[in-house]
Design a protein around this motif. Structure first.
Motif, PDB file in Angstrom:
ATOM      1  N   THR A  29       0.839  -1.201   0.000  1.00 59.12           N
ATOM      2  CA  THR A  29       0.000   0.000   0.000  1.00 59.12           C
ATOM      3  C   THR A  29       0.874   1.250   0.000  1.00 59.12           C
ATOM      4  OG1 THR A  29      -1.735  -1.190   1.176  1.00 59.12           O
ATOM      5  CG2 THR A  29      -1.840   1.215   1.250  1.00 59.12           C
ATOM      6  N   LYS A  30       1.913   1.232   0.808  1.00 61.06           N
ATOM      7  CA  LYS A  30       2.827   2.382   0.876  1.00 61.06           C
ATOM      8  C   LYS A  30       3.533   2.599  -0.465  1.00 61.06           C
ATOM      9  CE  LYS A  30       6.560   4.405   3.529  1.00 61.06           C
ATOM     10  NZ  LYS A  30       7.360   4.315   4.743  1.00 61.06           N
ATOM     11  N   SER A  33       1.140   4.124  -2.910  1.00 57.57           N
ATOM     12  CA  SER A  33       0.882   5.541  -2.622  1.00 57.57           C
ATOM     13  C   SER A  33       2.028   6.414  -3.131  1.00 57.57           C
ATOM     14  CB  SER A  33       0.641   5.774  -1.127  1.00 57.57           C
ATOM     15  OG  SER A  33       1.817   5.643  -0.384  1.00 57.57           O
ATOM     16  N   SER A  39      -2.261   9.431  -1.055  1.00 59.37           N
ATOM     17  CA  SER A  39      -2.059   8.952   0.319  1.00 59.37           C
ATOM     18  C   SER A  39      -2.351   7.457   0.428  1.00 59.37           C
ATOM     19  CB  SER A  39      -2.963   9.723   1.289  1.00 59.37           C
ATOM     20  OG  SER A  39      -4.307   9.303   1.144  1.00 59.37           O
ATOM     21  N   GLU A  40      -1.781   6.845   1.459  1.00 62.94           N
ATOM     22  CA  GLU A  40      -2.046   5.432   1.717  1.00 62.94           C
ATOM     23  C   GLU A  40      -3.532   5.215   1.996  1.00 62.94           C
ATOM     24  OE1 GLU A  40       0.773   3.107   4.171  1.00 62.94           O
ATOM     25  OE2 GLU A  40       1.943   4.974   4.227  1.00 62.94           O
ATOM     26  N   LYS A  41      -4.163   6.167   2.665  1.00 63.98           N
ATOM     27  CA  LYS A  41      -5.605   6.082   2.955  1.00 63.98           C
ATOM     28  C   LYS A  41      -6.402   6.040   1.660  1.00 63.98           C
ATOM     29  CE  LYS A  41      -9.359   7.276   5.725  1.00 63.98           C
ATOM     30  NZ  LYS A  41     -10.248   6.236   5.333  1.00 63.98           N
ATOM     31  N   THR A  42      -6.020   6.844   0.697  1.00 60.98           N
ATOM     32  CA  THR A  42      -6.712   6.850  -0.598  1.00 60.98           C
ATOM     33  C   THR A  42      -6.540   5.506  -1.299  1.00 60.98           C
ATOM     34  OG1 THR A  42      -6.459   9.242  -0.795  1.00 60.98           O
ATOM     35  CG2 THR A  42      -6.881   8.026  -2.832  1.00 60.98           C
ATOM     36  N   ARG A  44      -6.081   2.611   0.169  1.00 58.18           N
ATOM     37  CA  ARG A  44      -6.944   1.666   0.898  1.00 58.18           C
ATOM     38  C   ARG A  44      -8.414   1.878   0.552  1.00 58.18           C
ATOM     39  NH1 ARG A  44      -3.154   2.868   4.943  1.00 58.18           N
ATOM     40  NH2 ARG A  44      -4.598   4.322   5.933  1.00 58.18           N
ATOM     41  N   ASN A  45      -8.828   3.137   0.381  1.00 56.57           N
ATOM     42  CA  ASN A  45     -10.222   3.423   0.006  1.00 56.57           C
ATOM     43  C   ASN A  45     -10.557   2.832  -1.364  1.00 56.57           C
ATOM     44  OD1 ASN A  45     -10.796   4.777   2.373  1.00 56.57           O
ATOM     45  ND2 ASN A  45     -10.459   6.810   1.498  1.00 56.57           N
ATOM     46  N   HIS A  46      -9.661   2.981  -2.323  1.00 62.69           N
ATOM     47  CA  HIS A  46      -9.896   2.413  -3.662  1.00 62.69           C
ATOM     48  C   HIS A  46      -9.986   0.885  -3.591  1.00 62.69           C
ATOM     49  CE1 HIS A  46      -9.799   5.961  -6.164  1.00 62.69           C
ATOM     50  NE2 HIS A  46      -8.632   6.353  -5.656  1.00 62.69           N
ATOM     51  N   SER A  48     -10.852  -0.913  -0.963  1.00 63.96           N
ATOM     52  CA  SER A  48     -12.096  -1.226  -0.258  1.00 63.96           C
ATOM     53  C   SER A  48     -13.310  -1.068  -1.172  1.00 63.96           C
ATOM     54  CB  SER A  48     -12.230  -0.306   0.963  1.00 63.96           C
ATOM     55  OG  SER A  48     -13.428  -0.553   1.635  1.00 63.96           O
TER      56      SER A  48
END
Length: 75
Positions: A29-30, A33, A39-42, A44-46, A48
């Motif tokens: 994930t990192k 990103s 971002s890593e959050k983005t 993860r959102n994709h 998910s």
């Protein structure tokens, strides 16, 4: 007359496809990103969102389903 492939509408957005192509190449994930400058959050959102679209329970199942559907390749 358009080919059957031209009529096929992808399940994935362009960004989701980029992320899953990197996942099958064993990027973390990192790493994804950093590569995509998001971002890593983005990331993860994709991931998910794709898992939810497919109705599967994780990344590995999502990858297998995307390969089965022809949405992803191992090239």
């Amino acid at each position: 007359m358009l080919s059957e492939r031209a009529h096929h509408r992808s399940l994935l957005t362009g960004r989701e496809r980029e992320i899953f192509q990197l996942l099958v190449r064993d990027y973390s994930t990192k790493d994804i990103s950093i590569q995509l400058k998001i971002s890593e959050k983005t990331v993860r959102n994709h991931i998910s969102n794709t898992i939810q679209k497919l109705g599967v329970s994780g990344r590995s199942q999502a990858i297998l389903e995307l390969l089965r559907l022809g949405e992803l390749s191992l090239d």
